[in-house]
Design an enzyme around this catalytic site. Structure first.
Site, PDB file in Angstrom:
ATOM      1  N   GLY A  87       0.820  -1.200   0.000  1.00 18.28           N
ATOM      2  CA  GLY A  87       0.000   0.000   0.000  1.00 18.28           C
ATOM      3  C   GLY A  87       0.856   1.253   0.000  1.00 18.28           C
ATOM      4  O   GLY A  87       1.952   1.248  -0.529  1.00 18.28           O
ATOM      5  N   LEU A  88       0.332   2.295   0.619  1.00 19.76           N
ATOM      6  CA  LEU A  88       1.027   3.586   0.690  1.00 19.76           C
ATOM      7  C   LEU A  88       1.442   4.070  -0.686  1.00 19.76           C
ATOM      8  O   LEU A  88       2.560   4.481  -0.895  1.00 19.76           O
ATOM      9  CB  LEU A  88       2.261   3.488   1.590  1.00 19.76           C
ATOM     10  CG  LEU A  88       1.992   3.387   3.096  1.00 19.76           C
ATOM     11  CD1 LEU A  88       3.304   3.333   3.850  1.00 19.76           C
ATOM     12  CD2 LEU A  88       1.187   4.583   3.567  1.00 19.76           C
ATOM     13  N   CYS A  89       0.530   3.949  -1.639  1.00 22.31           N
ATOM     14  CA  CYS A  89       0.856   4.497  -2.953  1.00 22.31           C
ATOM     15  C   CYS A  89      -0.361   5.259  -3.481  1.00 22.31           C
ATOM     16  O   CYS A  89      -0.776   5.083  -4.603  1.00 22.31           O
ATOM     17  CB  CYS A  89       1.300   3.412  -3.918  1.00 22.31           C
ATOM     18  SG  CYS A  89       0.330   1.934  -3.884  1.00 22.31           S
ATOM     19  N   GLY A  90      -0.926   6.095  -2.630  1.00 22.05           N
ATOM     20  CA  GLY A  90      -2.026   6.954  -3.054  1.00 22.05           C
ATOM     21  C   GLY A  90      -3.230   6.148  -3.489  1.00 22.05           C
ATOM     22  O   GLY A  90      -3.544   5.112  -2.911  1.00 22.05           O
TER      23      GLY A  90
END
Lengths: 288, 133
Positions: A87-90
């Site tokens: 995750g952590l990709c907008g």
């Protein structure tokens, strides 16, 4: 009113977060360059493949192989949803899933059966909430640092095996096309029956085929599916890094703003406290 | 000598693109040489050596495994599943692949799979001879 110590702690923790997001952004930038090169290097093969396929398909009259023309039905749809493992990709994963979800609901309202094959854990996690029963499998590519053709090939073979067993009629691949760091376009691409690009050099030249045209098509079509998946995965990898880079850039900037705001509050309350102490001392001295 | 356009691509990258005089292609029904204005042919490749003649004294040899050759008016395009320049070719890896193929042959249950594995093994052995030569 938070105490000075609270404020100091808060600033320190935001600073630590900012360091992490900054590091993630730089890592993503480095990975993006590699992913982009890989995606660009794979483009010529896929393009030539398209031309060859177009040349061949324009020569096919009537009913060709099932992979090219379909099996005449469109009752059961297989959606291959390729997303990231992390995750952590907008909005990268969500936007692919959103596109897939819209398609699923549209197909279901038409009364068709939907099956889902997930590539990547994040898409699986999001789709599982709503479509647990429709998901047939999850393919995990987390252990891979760089996607090679030999990773995409088994996925293609697996899909073809499912098709041969009659488990679905139409297959569509969902992935995100890489345009630039700030723009990734979620895309749906039909795999089976093969979408033949228009504009093949109509068979003006009399082609010779070795062994025969049908045999060549029979080897080329499965290969084409693997190539399409490979291309999708590479585009996805580049998109993911691009999306993460811009998301982490934003996060770093927001953290900077927050630190600035907190520091102002901290300084103000520190000054207020000094002033208060001064007043206490002075009024104490005057009272003597 | 007249030249024509030749491209060799593998899924990972574009290995060769440019004007050449002649290319020897290992087709599944036999090797053939392509020169300028060759009649349009499309063929499946077998594992073997592609020989590229760019100029009279400039030859290069590459190992390809599986794929297609497409000879059209615009030139020759090779879509190889795997391609390695011969200088970088690793005989240890080839030995490993031969061993894998032998195991596949031993494990094959159906007639079809057995035939496939046997073909692959033949091709690899042929290649080993070509590399040694």
């Amino acid at each position: 009113m938070p105490s000075l110590k609270d404020l100091r702690n808060r600033i320190a923790s935001v600073k630590a977060t900012q360091k992490i997001t900054k590091a993630m952004q730089m890592v993503a930038a480095a990975k993006l360059r590699r992913a982009q090169q890989a995606a660009e290097a794979a483009r010529p093969y896929a393009e030539r493949m398209d031309t060859v396929l177009a040349n061949l398909a324009s020569g096919v009259s009537g009913d060709g192989p099932a992979l090219l023309t379909g099996n005449g039905k469109s009752e059961v749809h297989l959606l291959v949803v390729a997303t990231a493992e992390r995750g952590l990709c907008g909005g990268f994963n969500s936007s692919i899933v959103r596109l897939a979800r819209e398609r699923i609901l549209a197909l279901q309202s038409e009364g068709k059966t939907v099956k889902i094959l997930c590539i990547g854990k994040k898409g699986y996690d999001q789709l599982r909430r709503q479509f647990e029963k429709q998901i047939v499998d999850l393919i995990d590519l987390r252990a891979l640092r760089q996607i090679g053709f030999e990773n995409a090939d088994p996925i293609g073979k697996k899909i073809i095996a499912m098709f041969d067993r009659g488990e679905f009629d139409v297959a569509t691949l969902f992935y995100s096309k890489f345009r630039s760091v700030i723009l990734q376009i979620p895309t749906a691409q039909q795999l089976i029956p093969a979408e033949v690009p228009a504009g093949g050099e109509a068979s003006t030249a009399a082609y010779e085929y070795e062994p025969g045209q049908d045999e060549i098509l029979a080897t080329l079509l499965p290969r084409n599916i693997s190539v399409q998946i490979f291309r999708g995965l590479l585009e996805n990898a580049a998109s993911e890094q691009g999306a993460r880079m811009s998301a982490m850039d934003n996060a770093t900037r927001n953290a900077g703003e927050m630190i600035k705001k907190q520091t102002t509050i901290y300084n103000r309350s520190r000054q207020a406290m000094i002033t208060k102490e001064l007043i206490e001392i002075i009024s104490g001295a005057e009272a003597l | 000598m007249a030249t024509f356009h030749f491209e060799l691509v593998s899924p990972e990258k574009l290995l060769f693109s440019g004007e050449v005089e002649a290319v020897v292609v290992p087709g599944v029904e036999g090797q053939f040489t392509v020169m300028k204005d060759h009649a349009p042919v499309m063929t499946v490749l077998k594992a073997g050596i592609v020989e590229i003649d760019e100029a009279p004294n400039k030859k290069s040899r590459l190992f390809v495994r599986g794929g297609f050759a497409d000879v059209a008016a615009g030139g020759l395009t090779l879509l190889a599943e795997q391609a390695t320049p011969l200088e970088q070719f690793d005989s240890a890896r080839l030995a490993q692949e031969i061993k894998n193929a032998e195991e596949d042959l031993a494990d094959a249950t159906s007639d079809e799979a057995q035939k496939l594995a046997a073909d692959k093994l033949d091709q690899l052995n042929e290649l080993k001879a070509a590399v040694a030569a």
